[in-house]
Design a protein around this motif. Structure first.
Motif, mmCIF file in Angstrom:
data_model
loop_
_atom_site.group_PDB
_atom_site.id
_atom_site.type_symbol
_atom_site.label_atom_id
_atom_site.label_comp_id
_atom_site.label_asym_id
_atom_site.label_seq_id
_atom_site.Cartn_x
_atom_site.Cartn_y
_atom_site.Cartn_z
ATOM 1 N N SER A 251 0.850 -1.275 -0.060
ATOM 2 C CA SER A 251 -0.067 -0.014 0.048
ATOM 3 C C SER A 251 0.889 1.277 0.181
ATOM 4 O O SER A 251 0.602 2.340 -0.680
ATOM 5 N N TYR A 252 1.837 1.324 0.747
ATOM 6 C CA TYR A 252 2.766 2.337 1.146
ATOM 7 C C TYR A 252 3.542 2.701 -0.411
ATOM 8 O O TYR A 252 3.196 4.002 -0.795
ATOM 9 N N CYS A 253 4.022 1.627 -0.874
ATOM 10 C CA CYS A 253 4.557 2.149 -2.382
ATOM 11 C C CYS A 253 3.390 2.399 -3.301
ATOM 12 O O CYS A 253 3.779 3.393 -3.955
ATOM 13 N N GLY A 254 2.347 1.600 -3.285
ATOM 14 C CA GLY A 254 1.485 2.017 -4.314
ATOM 15 C C GLY A 254 0.772 3.342 -4.263
ATOM 16 O O GLY A 254 0.763 3.988 -5.321
ATOM 17 N N SER A 255 0.683 3.779 -2.948
ATOM 18 C CA SER A 255 0.194 5.087 -2.993
ATOM 19 C C SER A 255 1.049 6.266 -3.494
ATOM 20 O O SER A 255 0.799 7.097 -4.166
ATOM 21 N N ILE A 256 2.327 6.183 -3.282
ATOM 22 C CA ILE A 256 3.317 7.108 -3.571
ATOM 23 C C ILE A 256 3.486 6.950 -5.292
ATOM 24 O O ILE A 256 3.660 7.953 -5.852
ATOM 25 N N ILE A 257 3.437 5.679 -5.828
ATOM 26 C CA ILE A 257 3.531 5.454 -7.058
ATOM 27 C C ILE A 257 2.507 6.231 -7.879
ATOM 28 O O ILE A 257 2.587 6.652 -8.850
ATOM 29 N N SER A 258 1.349 5.889 -7.307
ATOM 30 C CA SER A 258 0.211 6.498 -7.809
ATOM 31 C C SER A 258 0.403 8.002 -7.990
ATOM 32 O O SER A 258 -0.031 8.556 -9.240
ATOM 33 N N ALA A 259 0.842 8.645 -6.869
ATOM 34 C CA ALA A 259 0.836 10.018 -7.176
ATOM 35 C C ALA A 259 1.659 10.476 -8.013
ATOM 36 O O ALA A 259 1.638 11.611 -8.692
ATOM 37 N N ILE A 260 2.619 9.598 -8.026
ATOM 38 C CA ILE A 260 4.023 10.040 -8.960
ATOM 39 C C ILE A 260 3.485 10.114 -10.578
ATOM 40 O O ILE A 260 3.648 10.959 -11.297
ATOM 41 N N THR A 261 2.621 9.046 -11.011
ATOM 42 C CA THR A 261 2.135 8.784 -12.155
ATOM 43 C C THR A 261 1.081 9.899 -12.567
ATOM 44 O O THR A 261 0.822 10.226 -14.056
ATOM 45 N N LEU A 262 0.444 10.321 -11.525
ATOM 46 C CA LEU A 262 -0.448 11.294 -11.633
ATOM 47 C C LEU A 262 0.032 12.844 -11.835
ATOM 48 O O LEU A 262 -0.683 13.951 -11.997
ATOM 49 N N ALA A 263 1.340 12.942 -11.681
ATOM 50 C CA ALA A 263 2.079 14.276 -11.466
ATOM 51 C C ALA A 263 1.785 15.127 -12.701
ATOM 52 O O ALA A 263 1.631 16.213 -12.483
ATOM 53 N N ALA A 264 1.966 14.536 -13.658
ATOM 54 C CA ALA A 264 2.049 15.205 -14.902
ATOM 55 C C ALA A 264 0.377 15.999 -15.420
ATOM 56 O O ALA A 264 0.401 16.929 -15.447
ATOM 57 N N VAL A 265 -0.426 14.956 -14.854
ATOM 58 C CA VAL A 265 -1.873 15.472 -14.928
ATOM 59 C C VAL A 265 -1.862 16.777 -14.096
ATOM 60 O O VAL A 265 -2.725 17.650 -14.131
ATOM 61 N N ALA A 266 -1.457 16.584 -12.841
ATOM 62 C CA ALA A 266 -1.624 17.662 -11.720
ATOM 63 C C ALA A 266 -0.850 18.841 -12.219
ATOM 64 O O ALA A 266 -1.592 19.953 -11.973
ATOM 65 N N SER A 267 0.186 18.669 -12.593
ATOM 66 C CA SER A 267 0.898 19.941 -12.902
ATOM 67 C C SER A 267 0.263 20.692 -14.110
ATOM 68 O O SER A 267 0.334 21.870 -14.269
#
Lengths: 679, 679
Positions: free
Chosen positions: B229-245
């Motif tokens: 879960s720990y890794c998954g949550s961080i990874i998910s945020a990383i992959t969505l970073a482009a959308v967010a920016s």
């Protein structure tokens, strides 16, 4: 075009006339000894006392909801149709249960005087009356609506009729389910387990309540469930007719698309009558064969006629594919249910085997079977949806949802036959009870036991069918919901939809918790009353003093009426709350979540319950130590857990998902107008 | 920008160093008597024998899946990251369990020599090592990846790392869960129920296997779950970073959005270390207070720092709202879980009360509690999603999904502390077992019992937290899935999505059936072996002959390894099959169905299991007849049913939903390229 509606009404009337003839024939059959008459009198009395009080509450619900519809939607027509649908539901339940309580004692008498064949016939015909009442009154009502109103009004308001059917079904199913299981669990735990007297022993104070429960739960409750699915599937197809005709590129107009399901339903009623007529027991053969034969014949007729009418009315065979897909899925789910719940197959035997290490392993393995039993029905439903959708989508883009509604119509077209087979079970069960209580010769009970054993399997199959049909009907109504709201997408990438999905998936769990706790509470009251009676007068157990049956009947009645309120309101309030607060898209997510999780829970609970029941019977047949062994005791625990699973919570979920969907369809204009307070 | 990644790596290293220091301190503590050393040696030996054989199988899985990724996606980097994520998962499990098996005997020794305070400290620090290993290695790995690769490659391939974590977690959780419950059920049913010897009695041949199970299931299995879960949550945020920016309108760039979750995780590790340091028992006070204090302090630090960093790095407080929403939901779910599963509240007391009418009512009321216990956690999750989404969506349209990922990151930021509290339970449980087996004075067992009782509650809370975090992580990864596939909508009005939804909802049921049946089969083998040993030598029960512990350990090991294969493969094959055959939209529906139904099932099973466990304890405290009464026997049945519920099937569902989602994310390009063979 009104001709089609008239044809439907005529077929419905034919069905009702046949039901009436069968009912009169049953009424004129021999009722047996005075003692039998007396007992059946008690059962009738208890059943009608419950119905009467239930109807009083329902009358209030009908008035309140009719006002809510009238004011909230400002549509008098919808409100009137709501009342019409509700009243016909009540009539179907009343009529069917009336005949079932005639049939039980006459089945016992026939078993006594004329043997298996005649007993099978009376029991089955009692069920057939219920089946024809359900489909006949449903089609009659919808046919009349189609005759009297212009098409636009029908499309706009007919969902009110479905809402009427659904709201009555919920109270019928939940109330009946709580009634029957409170009595059953109470009678079993104190009578069979503590006092060691046999099932249906007249010394048990709860025995009449138990037999009443079979009628109000398994006959009236089940009937109202299928009445709702039956009406819902047709209504959904009607509301999608405009979409379908637009997608057909001139192949057919809206009216034809709207009346086609009515015509298919008419075909279904006639097919069911043919099927019913074909059910004749042969002395010495398994009654299940006769019942299966009737089902196959009825289905076969629908298949053939649907192929012809699909081409003739709508200009393409694709619609027959949808109808046949629905029918096949229904039959397949029935067969799969049998494999997981019948003592002839390995799942049930495995539970019995595991029961040797105690009740814990009985429960674990039974839940395992229940969970596993969801796999193939879901695959069947998926394949059915796929076939119905893509076959009709080839006719024109946007047609597929109408195809799914037709699959539901197809599945439910033979409702007359399906309910007949299903309701035959509790009638036989009751006949056995009467035979036991009236102390008829052992051979009579043997005959009714044979009928009852088949009835257990048909009841399990009927439950599978009811779940499958609820899934397709709810899905079809979900399509209607999207059409009425005009939503072009309900996307899972929208978090409000995901929130709806989570809440929706949670509702069947919450609902099941409510109904299971209700049964637990009511059963506890019953247990205490039975114990109290045994303690207060030793003559009761000795058989010299009659127990106070009426008090137990009263406990079940009161408990059922009281406990059905909260889950009932929940099913109506949940979609209203989510629709108003979070908006129509979130509500779409909620309906999908409730549909998916609900179907799974219902399948799991119904099949685990059926499997536990038959694992107990398997041990009672002499396996792993037989009756009275530790293994048997473990299976009794499984059976008792299974009781609310398979007869209260599981089947009630069917109604929950259908009712919530139809509430959403009916109030969709309101939700769209508000657009979600915070969503 | 690499500075941020370096900071994360540094924090991770600090966490690992602290873990190492704690581990060394524990290792240097007193181990007690020779008998204690011998027993703990057996446990260590059994645990490592299992891990070694498990790792051999996992090595094959790693190689096969790495090849599949390399060939199927033609990405060597993803494959390498997959191996990296998997190896770190194995390391975390190995390191944590190693210290747990040091800690158990030393906790018992401390209880014997120095009393409650010292014992609490050793047990808790053993858990803390696991907690810091999980979060430290997770963040270390992701930090290194972020340091070594350019941002585009990180975003594209980092899901491979998550897949590595998930695939190992599945086998760890399922294998460990089956191991521990086969031993537990077997030891209880034959030892406690049939032979009437106490729990953890050295005469019971399965007793060592039972204690090994606590380590491989409740320590290593749970740790791998939260690592994922720990890794998954961080990874998910990383992959969505482009959308967010892109959505931020120039407020921040992609790199900042991608590194922000790493920085928050770094803050979480430091906060956890602070929290861990604050846990100090006071003689005579309830150890639960000390543990709660630590959790609140760690959470408080994260809250404060997140507010500062959210504004400083991303230019808006909205992101702190998301993080805090996640944290609050995690704590709230823990509290709700406690209310439904602790003997101090009415649900558990109700089950105990209902148990007076036998095992059937124990089961019915326990299932009722389990179902009802889903309501508030779902509402919390819904509110958390709502808050995280809409708070961040105000920053820029399209930002909301990144907000949901941040909520997951927030919830999991204090993983070090959460796992510490959770893993403390089985260490104390083991300490009690060792005290019993080594026949230490009664006072020692009293201390360990007190620690264990708190551990039961923290374990239940930990399970609730694990489910909640799995739900948010899976949802965040679901958002990543939509970003990777480029789907603009996954509409429930598309029947292929509904088909996916049904299949997805069915998978947790099927998966639970598999795992429950596995436990049933393995427990049966264990039961037979224990019975065989008791029969073969009367000296065993008399206490003069040592039972053959190794054989029981071997049975659990073999059964767990064999039985974890099918459910493990299922979780990997199901999304691949649906994605390839029905296409990416159907797969989206499937993931949503599995998520919704899975979270509900997991909550229901975990909480019903916890409630049954404590209902038994409540009766054992002297209520309703106390130990040995019929009521007690009924609660034992409930507890036994609850064992696979709460420790095998329920927790495994967490991994199922996460693993299926990450498989979908990793292979999304493949599904998009194929586009569905028939969908």
């Amino acid at each position: 075009m009104k001709t089609f509606a008239l044809i439907a009404v005529c077929a419905a009337v034919i069905g009702l006339v046949v039901a009436l003839i069968l009912a009169m024939r049953i009424k004129n059959s021999d009722q047996g000894t005075d003692r039998m008459k007396e007992i059946s009198g008690f059962i009738r009395e208890g059943a009608f006392a419950f119905l009467k009080r239930e109807y009083k509450i329902m009358a209030i619900v009908i008035i309140v909801l009719a006002l809510l519809i009238g004011i909230g939607l400002q549509s008098v027509t919808t409100a009137i149709l709501y009342v019409f649908g509700a009243v016909l539901s009540v009539l179907a339940g009343f009529f069917g249960m009336n005949v079932a309580t005639w049939g039980n004692v006459r089945t016992a008498a026939a078993a006594k005087e004329s043997g298996m064949n005649k007993a099978l016939q009376i029991a089955f015909h009692s069920g057939a009356v219920m089946g024809l009442a359900v489909s006949g009154l449903g089609l009659f009502g919808l046919g009349i609506v189609a005759c009297c109103l212009d098409l636009a009004t029908v499309v706009q308001c007919v969902t009110g009729f479905g809402f009427g059917a659904s709201s009555m079904a919920l109270f019928g199913r939940v109330g009946g389910g709580i009634y029957t299981k409170a009595a059953d669990v109470g009678a079993d735990l104190v009578g069979k387990v503590e006092a060691g007297i046999p099932e249906d022993d007249p010394r048990n104070p709860a025995v009449i309540a138990d037999n009443v429960g079979d009628n109000v739960g398994d006959v009236a409750g089940m009937g109202s469930d299928l009445y709702e699915s039956y009406c819902g599937s047709i209504i959904s197809a009607i509301t999608l007719a405009a979409v379908a005709s637009a997608a057909s590129g001139g192949l057919f107009d809206e009216a034809t698309a709207a009346f086609f399901p009515l015509i298919m339903a008419a075909v279904g009623i006639i097919s069911s009558i043919i099927g019913i007529m074909m059910v004749r027991g042969k002395e010495g053969s398994n009654p299940a064969n006769a019942l299966n034969m009737g089902t196959y014949i009825a289905s076969g007729v629908v298949v053939i006629v649907s192929i012809i009418l699909s081409k003739a009315m709508l200009g393409s065979f694709a619609f027959a594919v949808a109808i046949i897909a629905g029918l096949v899925v229904g039959v397949a789910i029935g067969k799969i249910t049998e494999i997981y719940t019948s003592g002839d197959y390995k799942s049930v035997k495995k539970i019995a085997e595991q029961s040797q290490t105690g009740a814990a392993t009985t429960i674990i393995s039974g839940l395992g079977v229940g969970m596993m039993s969801t796999v193939w029905p879901i695959i069947c439903i998926a394949v059915g949806i796929f076939a119905a959708y893509f076959a009709t989508e080839t006719v024109g883009t946007g047609m597929g949802m109408y195809g799914i509604a037709l699959a539901a119509v197809g599945m439910l077209s033979t409702t007359g036959m399906t309910v007949a087979v299903d309701a035959y079970g509790p009638v036989s069960d009751n006949a056995g009870g009467i035979a036991e209580m009236a102390e008829l010769p052992h051979e009579v009970r043997e005959i009714t036991d044979k009928l009852d054993a088949v009835g257990n399997t048909t009841a399990a199959i009927g439950k599978g069918f009811a779940i499958g049909s609820a899934a397709l009907t709810a899905l079809a109504l979900f399509a209607s919901y999207s059409a009425v709201t005009g939503l072009s997408a309900i996307s899972l990438l929208n978090p409000i939809v995901i929130i709806g999905l989570f809440i929706g998936a949670m509702l069947p769990f919450m609902f099941s918790a409510f109904t299971m706790n209700s049964v637990g509470r009511a059963a506890n009251q019953m247990i205490e009353e039975v114990r109290r009676q045994f303690r207060s007068d030793e003559g009761i157990l000795a058989g010299t003093v009659k127990p106070d049956y009426a008090h137990c009947v009263d406990i079940s009645t009161q408990a059922a009426l009281k406990e059905m309120i909260v889950p009932g309101l929940m099913a109506i309030i949940a979609p209203l709350a989510v629709g108003i607060i979070l908006g129509p898209e979130a509500l779409g997510g909620m309906l999908a979540g409730a549909l998916a999780a609900g179907v799974l829970m219902a399948l799991m609970m119904a099949n685990a319950g059926g499997a536990w029941d038959n694992a107990k019977k398997f041990v009672e047949e002499g396996h792993y130590g037989g009756k009275g062994s530790e293994t048997h005791k473990a299976t009794v625990v499984g059976d008792t857990v299974g009781d609310p699973f398979k007869d209260t919570s599981g089947p009630s979920i069917n109604i929950l998902i259908k009712l919530m969907t139809i509430v959403s369809v009916v109030f969709a204009p309101l939700f769209v107008a508000i657009g979600g307070l915070i969503g």
